[in-house]
Design a protein around this motif. Structure first.
Motif, mmCIF file in Angstrom:
data_model
loop_
_atom_site.group_PDB
_atom_site.id
_atom_site.type_symbol
_atom_site.label_atom_id
_atom_site.label_comp_id
_atom_site.label_asym_id
_atom_site.label_seq_id
_atom_site.Cartn_x
_atom_site.Cartn_y
_atom_site.Cartn_z
ATOM 1 N N UNK A 70 -4.250 -9.030 0.077
ATOM 2 C CA UNK A 70 -4.911 -9.951 0.761
ATOM 3 C C UNK A 70 -6.297 -10.197 0.435
ATOM 4 N N UNK A 71 -7.134 -9.258 0.220
ATOM 5 C CA UNK A 71 -8.723 -9.518 0.099
ATOM 6 C C UNK A 71 -8.735 -10.130 -1.236
ATOM 7 N N UNK A 72 -7.705 -10.132 -2.245
ATOM 8 C CA UNK A 72 -7.628 -10.874 -3.484
ATOM 9 C C UNK A 72 -7.491 -12.159 -3.273
ATOM 10 N N UNK A 73 -6.551 -12.415 -2.400
ATOM 11 C CA UNK A 73 -6.336 -13.765 -2.180
ATOM 12 C C UNK A 73 -7.646 -14.615 -1.541
ATOM 13 N N UNK A 93 -2.379 -0.400 3.519
ATOM 14 C CA UNK A 93 -3.741 -0.258 2.854
ATOM 15 C C UNK A 93 -3.679 -1.056 1.699
ATOM 16 N N UNK A 94 -2.538 -0.879 0.875
ATOM 17 C CA UNK A 94 -2.412 -1.538 -0.562
ATOM 18 C C UNK A 94 -2.357 -3.056 -0.306
ATOM 19 N N UNK A 142 0.338 1.779 -10.408
ATOM 20 C CA UNK A 142 -1.212 2.106 -10.433
ATOM 21 C C UNK A 142 -1.639 1.520 -9.204
ATOM 22 N N UNK A 143 -1.407 0.571 -8.547
ATOM 23 C CA UNK A 143 -1.941 0.574 -7.130
ATOM 24 C C UNK A 143 -1.944 1.620 -6.300
ATOM 25 N N UNK A 148 6.361 6.270 -5.479
ATOM 26 C CA UNK A 148 6.207 4.880 -5.100
ATOM 27 C C UNK A 148 7.579 4.244 -4.173
ATOM 28 N N UNK A 149 8.530 4.809 -4.375
ATOM 29 C CA UNK A 149 9.729 4.430 -3.634
ATOM 30 C C UNK A 149 9.771 4.868 -2.064
ATOM 31 N N UNK A 150 8.967 6.007 -1.710
ATOM 32 C CA UNK A 150 8.908 6.420 -0.457
ATOM 33 C C UNK A 150 7.985 5.420 0.199
ATOM 34 N N UNK A 151 6.894 4.967 -0.438
ATOM 35 C CA UNK A 151 6.158 4.070 0.092
ATOM 36 C C UNK A 151 6.547 2.615 0.172
#
Length: 562
Positions: A283-286, A277-278, A344-345, A405-408
């Protein structure tokens, strides 16, 4: 309610009053074209056609005539589909007449073991199925089936497309068709899925009475779950077609499927949602960058075919930036794998998933029946869990705060590897188009792992939607129309507001606004600008906040403005 009859037939019953006096009925067969013998290529789909050409209770076209007489339209309310691994029969029927509902259940019962397969009707249907094969052979379908051998490493799936072959459809024996029905239409491979406005307890009694005498098959053929062989080197398919509408690429990183059985498995699927999802957000920002290298792009983790899942990247490319677009897609995926995502993401996307789960929980009873149908069918055919919206929300609420965040970030290492990769590039067949070769695509995959790639910079910072709230006005006039239950307010700034309470949703409010004018009142010289003004404004952000940052600010909030 989920149950199973003594003969092995599974049933799923769900009361849903989103549409009053309406029900969606499905007969699901856990068998499709992958199980066809060599003399049956395309006959799994042919059997589906014969279900509408005569059963024990309805001769020839009587079934369609009856259903149309009660308002069921072929295509919209009456249909079926055959895939590699499943066949699904679909009925949408009224429930305010008990006789009609009971007859609809009888139709499902007939499809289960009562298709008559009259020889003359089979011959009459050959031309229709053959024409459907030709009609389905559009550009996208042609390119898809050409790429299946590469996608599945020349597995059985490459030789068992649901549309089959014209030779078998036109020349197969009657027994070949009936044999598929005898072999695979049996209770242990069947599920009834019923969702709609009906009494669950009474309907369960009817199912038990109507379907319990379905006989089991002696010495049944084994329902094999076919596997897809692994491939060490990347497999590439470049397919062009004169009728293709654009250039698209898909990259799959395949992995043995994982069946979600425990809460830890369910947590892993949540970690995958967070990661992909992140990545989709990035990609949507690009896409919004000046001179963006591609038109759109997606990423995800999900079921592939057979016994494989996949991490996938898909991109719609600009014809003059094909290689650049693919390289950028790979770089974004590599950036996520190499450096991971920022805290933050993660916090924003956690809020988004929790809020979405909360919406579905609150909207129980107001969701489409198809929302439930898809879950139940996937549970039967692919053993996917049905956690329920309340459980899902509570699970997310309890688990999400503790996810690190490390798990993700470990998800990238688990999925993006240098083996079991398949790449498909589809494009129009025209001389002016310069496509990368298979070797060049493999080089892109290899080179991206050693490229210099910067970390992602999350630019949102401490931006606020507005520094101060507008001064509050007042309502200067109120009127009420009791015939349509609408209240009208006239505001001090001149705006008129009309309000109508409804029970269409439990916890959502819809608003729309307009003013007289539009493109009809502008001079011809400004017509094109006026027609596109809405899209331009909608893509331009607000209050010096870019569209990208505006989306970030609103993640986790139930708000959408167009």
């Amino acid at each position: 309610t989920i149950g199973k009859l003594d003969n092995g037939l599974t049933y799923y019953l769900k009361k849903n009053t989103k549409f009053e006096y309406k029900a969606e009925l499905r007969l699901v067969i856990n068998a499709g074209s992958i199980l066809e013998d060599e003399d049956q290529l395309g006959l799994a789909h042919f059997v589906e056609h014969m279900a509408f050409n005569g059963t024990k209770s309805f001769e020839k076209n009587d079934l369609i005539d009856y259903l149309q007489s009660i308002g069921v339209e072929f295509g919209a309310d009456l249909n079926a589909h055959t895939g590699f691994d499943e066949t699904v029969y679909k009925l949408s029927v009224p429930t305010d007449d008990a006789k009609i509902f009971d007859t609809s259940l009888q139709v499902l019962r007939d499809w289960a073991d009562g298709i008559t397969f009259d020889d003359a009707e089979i011959d009459n249907e050959r031309g229709i199925v053959a024409e459907e094969l030709r009609a389905r052979s559009g550009a996208n379908m042609r390119m898809y089936y050409q790429s299946i051998p590469v996608l599945t490493n020349n597995s059985r799936y490459a030789k068992r497309s649901p549309i089959g072959t014209l030779d078998v459809i036109e020349n197969s024996t009657y027994d070949a068709l009936k044999r598929f029905y005898r072999d695979w239409y049996r209770p242990k491979l069947m599920a009834l899925v019923l969702v709609g406005d009906f009494d669950v307890v009474e309907t369960e009694k009817k199912i038990k009475k109507l379907f319990s005498d379905l006989t089991t098959v002696k010495n049944p053929k084994e329902r094999i779950r076919y596997s897809i062989p692994e491939n060490k080197a990347p497999a590439v398919s470049i397919v062009t077609d004169a009728e293709a509408s654009g250039v698209r690429a898909s990259i799959y990183y395949k992995k043995q499927e994982t069946v979600v059985r425990t809460l830890e498995d369910y947590k892993q699927s949540l970690l995958q949602k967070l990661y992909t999802g992140m990545l989709r957000q990035r990609l949507s920002e690009v896409v919004l960058l000046p001179n963006a290298p591609f038109l759109s792009a997606r990423a995800g983790i999900g079921a592939f075919l057979g016994d494989k899942d996949s991490y996938y990247l898909r991109v719609a490319l600009k014809e003059d930036k094909i290689s650049e677009g693919i390289n950028t897609l790979l770089e974004e995926s590599e950036r996520a794998k190499r450096y991971g995502f920022t805290k933050s993401e993660l916090e924003r996307y956690k809020a988004l998933l929790l809020n979405n789960a909360d919406i579905y929980r609150k909207e129980t009873g107001k969701l489409s029946s198809r929302y439930y149908l898809e879950q139940y069918i996937d549970n039967f055919t692919d053993h996917k869990p049905i956690p329920g919206d309340e459980f899902k929300y509570k699970f997310y609420k309890n688990i999400l705060p503790g996810i690190t965040i490390d798990e993700v970030n470990r998800i990238g290492e688990q999925w993006v590897k240098n083996e079991n990769i398949a790449v498909v590039l589809n494009a129009p067949n025209k001389e002016s188009l310069v496509l990368p070769s298979e070797n060049e695509l493999v080089e892109m995959l290899n080179n991206v792992t050693t490229k210099e790639i910067d970390r992602y910079n999350d630019t949102l910072g401490n931006i606020k939607l507005m520094d101060f709230k507008p001064e509050q006005g007042e309502i200067i006039e109120t009127s009420y129309n009791d015939k349509i239950d609408v209240t009208t307010w006239k505001l001090s700034n001149g705006v008129t507001v009309m309000v109508k309470p409804t029970q269409l949703q439990n916890d959502l409010i819809s608003m729309s606004g307009f003013r007289p004018g539009g493109s009809s009142v502008v001079p011809d010289s400004l017509y094109v600008s006026a027609r596109n003004a809405g899209n331009i404004i909608g893509s331009s952000g607000i209050n010096n906040i870019s569209t990208i940052d505006l989306k970030k600010l609103n993640m986790g909030k139930t708000v959408s403005v167009t």
